[in-house]
Each structure stands twice: as C-alpha cells, then as structure tokens.
Enzyme design. Structure first.
Site, PDB file in Angstrom:
ATOM      1  N   HIS A   1     -11.715  36.818 -75.575  1.00 62.30           N
ATOM      2  CA  HIS A   1     -12.838  36.840 -74.650  1.00 62.30           C
ATOM      3  C   HIS A   1     -13.285  38.264 -74.344  1.00 62.30           C
ATOM      4  CE1 HIS A   1     -14.487  36.227 -70.360  1.00 62.30           C
ATOM      5  NE2 HIS A   1     -15.455  36.038 -71.238  1.00 62.30           N
TER       6      HIS A   1
ATOM      7  N   SER B   1     -15.721  31.736 -71.790  1.00 65.44           N
ATOM      8  CA  SER B   1     -15.393  32.363 -70.515  1.00 65.44           C
ATOM      9  C   SER B   1     -14.440  31.523 -69.686  1.00 65.44           C
ATOM     10  CB  SER B   1     -16.674  32.579 -69.692  1.00 65.44           C
ATOM     11  OG  SER B   1     -17.633  33.292 -70.411  1.00 65.44           O
TER      12      SER B   1
ATOM     13  N   ASN C   1     -12.517  35.724 -64.695  1.00 71.99           N
ATOM     14  CA  ASN C   1     -13.473  34.785 -64.114  1.00 71.99           C
ATOM     15  C   ASN C   1     -12.855  33.905 -63.034  1.00 71.99           C
ATOM     16  OD1 ASN C   1     -16.022  35.337 -65.308  1.00 71.99           O
ATOM     17  ND2 ASN C   1     -15.219  34.612 -67.249  1.00 71.99           N
TER      18      ASN C   1
END
Length: 286
Positions: free
Chosen positions: A137, A116, A193
C-alpha cells in the site's frame, strides 16, 4: 523484480508506475478502456515533465520510454510483480485477482494490491496462489511520500513478504524503489487509515453540525497541531469516494460507530462532489 505490472492508471496507479520506471524498471500499465488509458498516459507525462522542470529528474522522456500503457490485461503475463490499483471495491478487486491468477504465467510472480482498507485474505483466497498475494500500500502522492505498508495475509508466505520488502526498500538503481516500509496486520484500514479515517470523519461531523467552518477546522489543525494539511483538505485530496469506501470497510470489520460514514459524506459522494478529482468537495478548486 525488474518487470512491473500496474492495473489501473489513476492517481495511485500512475504514481506507482512512475516510481517504478524512475527506479529503472520495465513497466506495463493496463486500463479498462482507451479513454482511461489516454488519461493515464497524460497523467504520467504531466507528472514526469513537472519533475524534470524542477530538476528532480534528468529526462522525463527516458523514464516515459520504460512505461507502456495498454488496455490488454494479458500484457502483464510475464511480470515479476503485478500491483492492483483499481477502484476501492472488494467485488471488483476479487474479480480482478481471479483473472490475474490465470493471466500471470510466472510461477514466482507476486500479486499485490494497493488497497487502502480491504483485507488481503479476501483477495488471496480467490487465487490458486494465496501465498504469493500481499498488500503493498503506497501513499498519495506516490512519487513524494516515502511510506509503504506491507500487509501479508495469514496465507502469505514469509518469502513473499521479504521479496516485497527488498523490492520496496532496495536502493534505486539496485533493483529497489528506495522507500520505507512498515508491517501491518491484515485488518481493514491497516495502520495509517485505521488511525486517519476516524480523525477525518470526526472533522466531517464537526463541520456537518455547524460547530466550525471547514476553513477554521483545517486552520486549527495546521496552526495548532502542526499538521501539514487540515483533515477536510486532506479528505478532498484522498477523494471523498475513497474516504467513504475506507470508512465502510472499517465499519464492516469492526462495527464501531466512529468508523461509520457521516450522512454529509454520503450525500457529497452521491452528488459527485469527490474533492480535487472533480474540482469540488469541501473546497472548490480551479
């Protein structure tokens, strides 16, 4: 790429294995021990049975027959693509990539990480083939969410990136997974993220300070900003340990205070209150 290896059968690894098998691929999942291997298989059986019951899958048994769960890392030697989905820890991932470099014998195999937040360069340089190492991802839950971030390092070859894109975006039944990709620079957190984690950390700080309850923070974002899920509930879904690990990786790279994990998050992880996976985080789950 018809032969897929997945290292780690947790929520993310099992999800990647499931979508690969549902797309018709031959899948091997490796786990560290027999107990975790049994848990991974149970996770797959439950998810596939649920999909079949909802009419989203013709036969769970047929898909499950394409998946083998093992504790033998050497089983992935012949894979066309191997995706690492273990704990979000740079040292553990780098050590695994060193081993995969010697285990995977196919000269054209792609070695991918589902990380991540950890820069792909740090994983590629421990191998003898960094040009074939890339971040692929997926997002949780993998069978539901369409997005996949493609993260080449400075040493990843354009051919590897395009092969990965073709596999991820290709139609199901024609060698692909039928998902959508976005391209990301090799920076901690990538795109999603790097935006999402500071938002979640801000919600944790708001709750920690007593500004508002967890329920009101989440309800405010759901009803007032049309978010499908509030930030604290989302943190529980991601896993508070994973949230903390991503935050630490972001802070290590950018040294921005907004990326630093709040003390409450640190204490909850220390206490083993990790969210849905332990049935208690910001909320309690039956």
């Amino acid at each position: 790429m018809q032969r897929v290896g997945v290292i780690g059968g947790g929520l993310m690894g099992a999800g990647i294995a499931e979508v690969s098998a549902r797309a018709g691929h031959d899948v091997i999942v490796t786990e560290a021990g027999s107990a975790s291997a049994r848990a991974a298989l149970g996770r797959l059986e439950k998810s596939l049975a649920r999909a079949e019951a909802k009419g989203k899958l013709a036969s769970a048994a047929v898909v499950l027959d394409r998946i083998r769960v093992t504790t033998d890392l050497d089983a992935v030697a012949d894979r066309d693509v191997v995706i690492e989905a273990i704990v979000e820890d740079e040292t553990a991932k780098a050590e695994l990539f060193k081993r995969l470099d010697t285990v995977v014998t196919s000269p054209d195999a792609i070695l991918a990480s589902n990380t991540s937040s950890i820069p792909i360069m740090k994983l590629g340089v421990v191998t003898s083939r960094p040009q074939q190492v890339i971040g692929i991802h997926f997002f949780n839950p993998v069978p539901v969410l369409q997005l996949v971030e493609l993260v080449p390092s400075l040493l990843t070859s354009p051919e590897t990136t395009e092969r990965a894109r073709a596999w991820v975006e290709g139609p199901v039944g024609d060698g692909g997974l039928g998902k959508r990709t976005i391209d990301c620079q090799d920076r901690a957190g990538f795109v999603v993220n790097a935006l999402l984690i500071p938002f979640i950390l801000s919600a944790i700080r708001m709750y920690e300070s007593g500004f508002a309850s967890a329920e009101d923070i989440d309800r405010g974002l759901v009803l007032g900003a049309a978010h499908p899920q509030g930030p604290l509930s989302l943190a529980d879904l991601i896993g508070l340990d994973t949230t903390k690990a991503i935050a630490e990786s972001l802070y290590e790279e950018f040294k921005e205070p907004l990326y630093a994990p709040p003390p409450l998050l640190q204490r909850m992880v220390d206490a083993g209150l990790l969210g849905r996976k332990t049935r208690r985080g910001f909320y309690t789950y039956e």
